[in-house]
Motif scaffolding. Structure first.
Motif, PDB file in Angstrom:
ATOM      1  N   THR A 243       0.828  -1.197   0.000  1.00  0.00           N
ATOM      2  CA  THR A 243       0.000   0.000   0.000  1.00  0.00           C
ATOM      3  C   THR A 243       0.867   1.254   0.000  1.00  0.00           C
ATOM      4  O   THR A 243       0.583   2.226  -0.723  1.00  0.00           O
ATOM      5  CB  THR A 243      -0.949  -0.039   1.224  1.00  0.00           C
ATOM      6  N   LEU A 244       1.951   1.233   0.773  1.00  0.00           N
ATOM      7  CA  LEU A 244       2.855   2.395   0.798  1.00  0.00           C
ATOM      8  C   LEU A 244       3.581   2.537  -0.536  1.00  0.00           C
ATOM      9  O   LEU A 244       3.819   3.664  -1.004  1.00  0.00           O
ATOM     10  CB  LEU A 244       3.844   2.269   1.959  1.00  0.00           C
ATOM     11  N   GLY A 245       3.952   1.428  -1.150  1.00  0.00           N
ATOM     12  CA  GLY A 245       4.586   1.482  -2.467  1.00  0.00           C
ATOM     13  C   GLY A 245       3.666   2.137  -3.486  1.00  0.00           C
ATOM     14  O   GLY A 245       4.096   2.979  -4.297  1.00  0.00           O
ATOM     15  N   LEU A 246       2.389   1.783  -3.454  1.00  0.00           N
ATOM     16  CA  LEU A 246       1.412   2.386  -4.361  1.00  0.00           C
ATOM     17  C   LEU A 246       1.318   3.891  -4.125  1.00  0.00           C
ATOM     18  O   LEU A 246       1.217   4.683  -5.070  1.00  0.00           O
ATOM     19  CB  LEU A 246       0.031   1.758  -4.139  1.00  0.00           C
ATOM     20  N   SER A 247       1.346   4.276  -2.853  1.00  0.00           N
ATOM     21  CA  SER A 247       1.249   5.701  -2.515  1.00  0.00           C
ATOM     22  C   SER A 247       2.398   6.486  -3.142  1.00  0.00           C
ATOM     23  O   SER A 247       2.190   7.526  -3.784  1.00  0.00           O
ATOM     24  CB  SER A 247       1.265   5.866  -0.991  1.00  0.00           C
ATOM     25  N   ILE A 248       3.606   5.971  -2.963  1.00  0.00           N
ATOM     26  CA  ILE A 248       4.785   6.662  -3.490  1.00  0.00           C
ATOM     27  C   ILE A 248       4.714   6.728  -5.023  1.00  0.00           C
ATOM     28  O   ILE A 248       4.983   7.762  -5.635  1.00  0.00           O
ATOM     29  CB  ILE A 248       6.075   5.951  -3.010  1.00  0.00           C
ATOM     30  N   ASP A 249       4.312   5.628  -5.649  1.00  0.00           N
ATOM     31  CA  ASP A 249       4.217   5.593  -7.112  1.00  0.00           C
ATOM     32  C   ASP A 249       3.202   6.617  -7.623  1.00  0.00           C
ATOM     33  O   ASP A 249       3.492   7.386  -8.546  1.00  0.00           O
ATOM     34  CB  ASP A 249       3.833   4.181  -7.560  1.00  0.00           C
ATOM     35  N   LYS A 250       2.004   6.641  -7.023  1.00  0.00           N
ATOM     36  CA  LYS A 250       0.968   7.575  -7.484  1.00  0.00           C
ATOM     37  C   LYS A 250       1.405   9.024  -7.256  1.00  0.00           C
ATOM     38  O   LYS A 250       1.119   9.907  -8.071  1.00  0.00           O
ATOM     39  CB  LYS A 250      -0.362   7.316  -6.770  1.00  0.00           C
ATOM     40  N   ALA A 251       2.095   9.285  -6.149  1.00  0.00           N
ATOM     41  CA  ALA A 251       2.554  10.653  -5.875  1.00  0.00           C
ATOM     42  C   ALA A 251       3.574  11.085  -6.928  1.00  0.00           C
ATOM     43  O   ALA A 251       3.529  12.221  -7.423  1.00  0.00           O
ATOM     44  CB  ALA A 251       3.148  10.742  -4.467  1.00  0.00           C
ATOM     45  N   HIS A 252       4.485  10.172  -7.299  1.00  0.00           N
ATOM     46  CA  HIS A 252       5.452  10.509  -8.362  1.00  0.00           C
ATOM     47  C   HIS A 252       4.748  10.727  -9.690  1.00  0.00           C
ATOM     48  O   HIS A 252       5.101  11.654 -10.436  1.00  0.00           O
ATOM     49  CB  HIS A 252       6.505   9.398  -8.489  1.00  0.00           C
ATOM     50  N   GLN A 253       3.749   9.898  -9.988  1.00  0.00           N
ATOM     51  CA  GLN A 253       2.986  10.090 -11.242  1.00  0.00           C
ATOM     52  C   GLN A 253       2.326  11.461 -11.262  1.00  0.00           C
ATOM     53  O   GLN A 253       2.266  12.126 -12.296  1.00  0.00           O
ATOM     54  CB  GLN A 253       1.915   9.005 -11.380  1.00  0.00           C
ATOM     55  N   CYS A 254       1.824  11.869 -10.092  1.00  0.00           N
ATOM     56  CA  CYS A 254       1.177  13.180  -9.992  1.00  0.00           C
ATOM     57  C   CYS A 254       2.182  14.296 -10.286  1.00  0.00           C
ATOM     58  O   CYS A 254       1.895  15.226 -11.050  1.00  0.00           O
ATOM     59  CB  CYS A 254       0.575  13.357  -8.595  1.00  0.00           C
ATOM     60  N   ILE A 255       3.353  14.187  -9.679  1.00  0.00           N
ATOM     61  CA  ILE A 255       4.370  15.229  -9.864  1.00  0.00           C
ATOM     62  C   ILE A 255       4.776  15.308 -11.336  1.00  0.00           C
ATOM     63  O   ILE A 255       4.859  16.400 -11.921  1.00  0.00           O
ATOM     64  CB  ILE A 255       5.586  14.942  -8.948  1.00  0.00           C
ATOM     65  N   GLU A 256       4.994  14.143 -11.953  1.00  0.00           N
ATOM     66  CA  GLU A 256       5.372  14.101 -13.371  1.00  0.00           C
ATOM     67  C   GLU A 256       4.308  14.714 -14.259  1.00  0.00           C
ATOM     68  O   GLU A 256       4.598  15.518 -15.151  1.00  0.00           O
ATOM     69  CB  GLU A 256       5.553  12.641 -13.805  1.00  0.00           C
ATOM     70  N   LYS A 257       3.068  14.315 -14.004  1.00  0.00           N
ATOM     71  CA  LYS A 257       1.940  14.807 -14.812  1.00  0.00           C
ATOM     72  C   LYS A 257       1.831  16.328 -14.675  1.00  0.00           C
ATOM     73  O   LYS A 257       1.655  17.047 -15.664  1.00  0.00           O
ATOM     74  CB  LYS A 257       0.651  14.118 -14.336  1.00  0.00           C
ATOM     75  N   THR A 258       1.953  16.817 -13.443  1.00  0.00           N
ATOM     76  CA  THR A 258       1.798  18.249 -13.198  1.00  0.00           C
ATOM     77  C   THR A 258       2.930  19.025 -13.865  1.00  0.00           C
ATOM     78  O   THR A 258       2.699  20.080 -14.475  1.00  0.00           O
ATOM     79  CB  THR A 258       1.774  18.524 -11.681  1.00  0.00           C
ATOM     80  N   ASN A 259       4.145  18.496 -13.762  1.00  0.00           N
ATOM     81  CA  ASN A 259       5.275  19.154 -14.435  1.00  0.00           C
ATOM     82  C   ASN A 259       5.060  19.192 -15.940  1.00  0.00           C
ATOM     83  O   ASN A 259       5.394  20.187 -16.599  1.00  0.00           O
ATOM     84  CB  ASN A 259       6.584  18.429 -14.104  1.00  0.00           C
ATOM     85  N   ALA A 260       4.498  18.126 -16.494  1.00  0.00           N
ATOM     86  CA  ALA A 260       4.235  18.077 -17.936  1.00  0.00           C
ATOM     87  C   ALA A 260       3.199  19.131 -18.319  1.00  0.00           C
ATOM     88  O   ALA A 260       3.328  19.784 -19.361  1.00  0.00           O
ATOM     89  CB  ALA A 260       3.764  16.684 -18.338  1.00  0.00           C
ATOM     90  N   VAL A 261       2.193  19.306 -17.465  1.00  0.00           N
ATOM     91  CA  VAL A 261       1.164  20.331 -17.727  1.00  0.00           C
ATOM     92  C   VAL A 261       1.825  21.710 -17.792  1.00  0.00           C
ATOM     93  O   VAL A 261       1.597  22.488 -18.713  1.00  0.00           O
ATOM     94  CB  VAL A 261       0.070  20.319 -16.627  1.00  0.00           C
ATOM     95  N   VAL A 262       2.681  21.975 -16.798  1.00  0.00           N
ATOM     96  CA  VAL A 262       3.318  23.294 -16.729  1.00  0.00           C
ATOM     97  C   VAL A 262       4.231  23.501 -17.940  1.00  0.00           C
ATOM     98  O   VAL A 262       4.190  24.550 -18.590  1.00  0.00           O
ATOM     99  CB  VAL A 262       4.113  23.444 -15.417  1.00  0.00           C
ATOM    100  N   LYS A 263       5.035  22.500 -18.262  1.00  0.00           N
ATOM    101  CA  LYS A 263       5.973  22.613 -19.400  1.00  0.00           C
ATOM    102  C   LYS A 263       5.238  22.737 -20.720  1.00  0.00           C
ATOM    103  O   LYS A 263       5.631  23.507 -21.592  1.00  0.00           O
ATOM    104  CB  LYS A 263       6.856  21.358 -19.470  1.00  0.00           C
ATOM    105  N   GLY A 264       4.172  21.961 -20.863  1.00  0.00           N
ATOM    106  CA  GLY A 264       3.489  21.875 -22.150  1.00  0.00           C
ATOM    107  C   GLY A 264       2.640  23.089 -22.457  1.00  0.00           C
ATOM    108  O   GLY A 264       2.478  23.455 -23.621  1.00  0.00           O
ATOM    109  N   SER A 265       2.086  23.735 -21.438  1.00  0.00           N
ATOM    110  CA  SER A 265       1.007  24.676 -21.740  1.00  0.00           C
ATOM    111  C   SER A 265       1.279  26.102 -21.305  1.00  0.00           C
ATOM    112  O   SER A 265       0.558  27.000 -21.693  1.00  0.00           O
ATOM    113  CB  SER A 265      -0.272  24.179 -21.072  1.00  0.00           C
ATOM    114  N   LEU A 266       2.258  26.305 -20.446  1.00  0.00           N
ATOM    115  CA  LEU A 266       2.397  27.671 -19.913  1.00  0.00           C
ATOM    116  C   LEU A 266       3.670  28.351 -20.415  1.00  0.00           C
ATOM    117  O   LEU A 266       4.570  27.703 -20.889  1.00  0.00           O
ATOM    118  CB  LEU A 266       2.406  27.629 -18.390  1.00  0.00           C
TER     119      LEU A 266
END
Ligand code: HEC
Ligand code: HEC
Ligand code: HEC
Ligand code: HEC
Length: 266
Positions: A243-266
Motif C-alpha cells: 500500500t505504501l509502495g502504491l502511494s509513493i508511485d501515485k505521488a510521483h505520477q502526480c508530480i510528473e503529470k503536473t510538471n508536464a502540464v506546466v511545461k506543455g502549456s504555460l
C-alpha cells in the motif's frame, strides 16, 4: 474501549459473542457473510471488526457503511469510492493547497488483518488482544484491549516458541520499516500537493490539473490507509508495504503529470 457496553459483543441473554453494529452486519452480508451465524472463531474477529474498520456516512441518510464490496484492501476500497458504489458520498474534504477532493481513511485494522499470515492460520484479534490470563488459579479472558506487547507471554508465547525478546524485536523491526516507508510516502504526497499548487500559481486551469488531483487523491488515500491503521505494519507487513509502495508511485505520477502540464502549456 471504555464507552460501549458488554452487549456490543455479548448477547445479553446468553452471553454468547454477537455483533451489534448494523452497518458492519449489512456490509459483510453484501460479501455473502452472515456475521452472527459465523463460526465462534470468526466471531472472535468480527466483534472487534465491527468498529476497527474503514467506514463512511451515506449521503442519503447518514447511516454508517463500509467500502467492502470489492475486497478488503486499500485498492478495492478506493475503487469502491471511485466507481460510485458509495452513492452520493465522493469526498471528505478539499485539500487547501492543491484543491484536490480528498478521502479520509479511518482505522482499517480488520481489513489489514484479514489477509494476514495470522488470519490465514485462524488467529484472531482476541487471541492477541484479549489473551487468557490466570489469577489465583482462575483462568479468564482479559478485557483490557491494548497493545499485546504488554502481555507478550500470554498473547504470543502460547503459540510461538521464540523468546518474548525475539518476538518483540521482530515487531519492532516491522514497525521501524513501516514508519520509514510511511514517512517517505507522506513526504512525497506533500510534495505532489505543492507541485499542483505551484502549477495553479503559474496559471494552470482546473481542467488541466484534473488528472493530477485524482493522482494525489489516490496517493494520499494509500498513505492515509496505513497511517490510520493502528498496528504500525505488524498486522500484515506485506499488505502494508504494498500500500505504501502504491502511494509513493501515485505521488510521483502526480508530480510528473503536473510538471508536464506546466511545461506543455504555460
Ligand atoms: C469488544 C468486545 C467485548 C466486550 C465489549 C465485552 N466482552 Fe466479554 N468477551 C469478549 C470475548 C471475545 C470473549 C472471549 C469469548 C470466547 O471466545 O468464548 C469474552 C469473554 C467473556 C466472558 C467469559 C469468561 C471468560 O473470562 O472467558 C465473560 C463472563 C465476559 N466476557 C463478560 C463481559 C462483561 C461483563 C462485559 C461488559 C462489562 C464484557 N464481557 C464486554 C468480548 C467482549
Ligand atoms: C464499539 C466499538 C469498538 C469495538 C467493538 C472494539 N473497539 Fe477497540 N477501540 C474503539 C475505539 C473508539 C478506540 C479508541 C479510543 C479508546 O481508546 O477508547 C479503541 C481502541 C482500541 C485499542 C487501543 C487501546 C490503547 O491501549 O490505546 C485496541 C488495542 C483495541 N481497541 C482493540 C480492540 C479489540 C481487540 C476489540 C475486540 C475484542 C475491540 N477493540 C473492539 C472502538 C471499539
Ligand atoms: C497476532 C497478534 C495480533 C492479531 C491477530 C491482531 N493484533 Fe492488533 N496488534 C498486535 C500487536 C503486536 C500490536 C502492536 C504493534 C506495535 O506496537 O508495533 C497491535 C496493535 C493494535 C492496535 C493499536 C494498539 C495501540 O497501542 O495503539 C489496535 C487498535 C489493534 N491492534 C487492533 C486489532 C484488531 C481490531 C485486530 C483484528 C481485526 C487485531 N488487532 C489483530 C497484535 C495482533
Ligand atoms: C493462536 C496462535 C498464535 C498467536 C496467539 C500468535 N501467533 Fe504469530 N503466528 C502464528 C502462526 C500459525 C504463524 C504463521 C507462521 C508459523 O507457522 O510460524 C505466525 C506468524 C507470526 C509472524 C511471522 C509473520 C509473517 O508475516 O511472516 C510473526 C512476526 C508473529 N507471528 C508474531 C506474533 C506476535 C508478536 C504475537 C503476539 C502479539 C503472535 N504472533 C501471536 C500463530 C500465532
Amino acid at each position: 474501549d471504555q464507552w460501549f457496553g458488554c452487549s456490543t459483543c455479548h448477547d445479553p441473554e446468553t452471553m454468547e459473542l454477537r455483533v451489534y453494529q448494523q452497518g458492519f452486519i449489512d456490509s459483510m452480508a453484501r460479501r455473502g457473510i452472515d456475521v452472527n451465524n459465523a463460526s465462534h472463531n470468526d466471531k472472535r474477529a468480527y466483534v472487534c471488526a465491527q468498529c476497527h474498520n474503514e467506514y463512511y456516512f451515506m449521503k442519503e441518510d447518514g447511516r454508517v457503511n463500509h467500502p467492502f464490496d470489492n475486497g478488503l484492501d486499500a485498492e478495492s476500497e478506493y475503487q469502491f469510492y471511485q466507481s460510485g458504489q458509495a452513492g452520493g458520498f465522493t469526498q471528505d474534504w478539499i485539500h487547501a493547497d492543491s484543491k484536490a477532493p480528498m478521502l479520509k481513511a479511518q482505522h482499517p485494522e480488520f481489513e489489514t488483518w484479514a489477509t494476514s499470515v495470522h488470519a490465514d492460520a485462524g488467529v484472531t484479534c482476541v487471541d492477541c488482544h484479549m489473551p487468557y490470563m490466570r489469577e489465583n488459579g482462575q483462568k479468564y479472558t482479559s478485557h483490557w484491549m491494548t497493545n499485546p506487547l504488554k502481555t507478550t507471554e500470554e498473547s504470543c508465547l502460547k503459540c510461538h516458541d521464540e523468546s518474548a525478546e525475539t518476538l518483540k524485536a521482530r515487531v519492532q523491526t516491522i514497525g521501524d520499516n513501516t514508519f520509514k516507508l510511511q514517512r517517505i510516502a507522506g513526504q512525497t504526497v506533500a510534495q505532489a500537493h505543492k507541485t499542483i499548487k505551484a502549477a495553479m500559481d503559474a496559471g494552470a486551469t482546473d481542467e488541466q490539473l484534473a488528472e493530477s488531483r485524482q493522482l494525489v487523491r489516490e496517493a494520499q488515500w494509500y498513505w492515509d490507509w496505513v497511517a490510520a491503521e493502528n498496528g504500525m505494519g505488524f498486522h500484515n507487513p506485506d499488505k502494508i508495504m504494498r500500500t505504501l509502495g502504491l502511494s509513493i508511485d501515485k505521488a510521483h505520477q502526480c508530480i510528473e503529470k503536473t510538471n508536464a502540464v506546466v511545461k506543455g502549456s504555460l
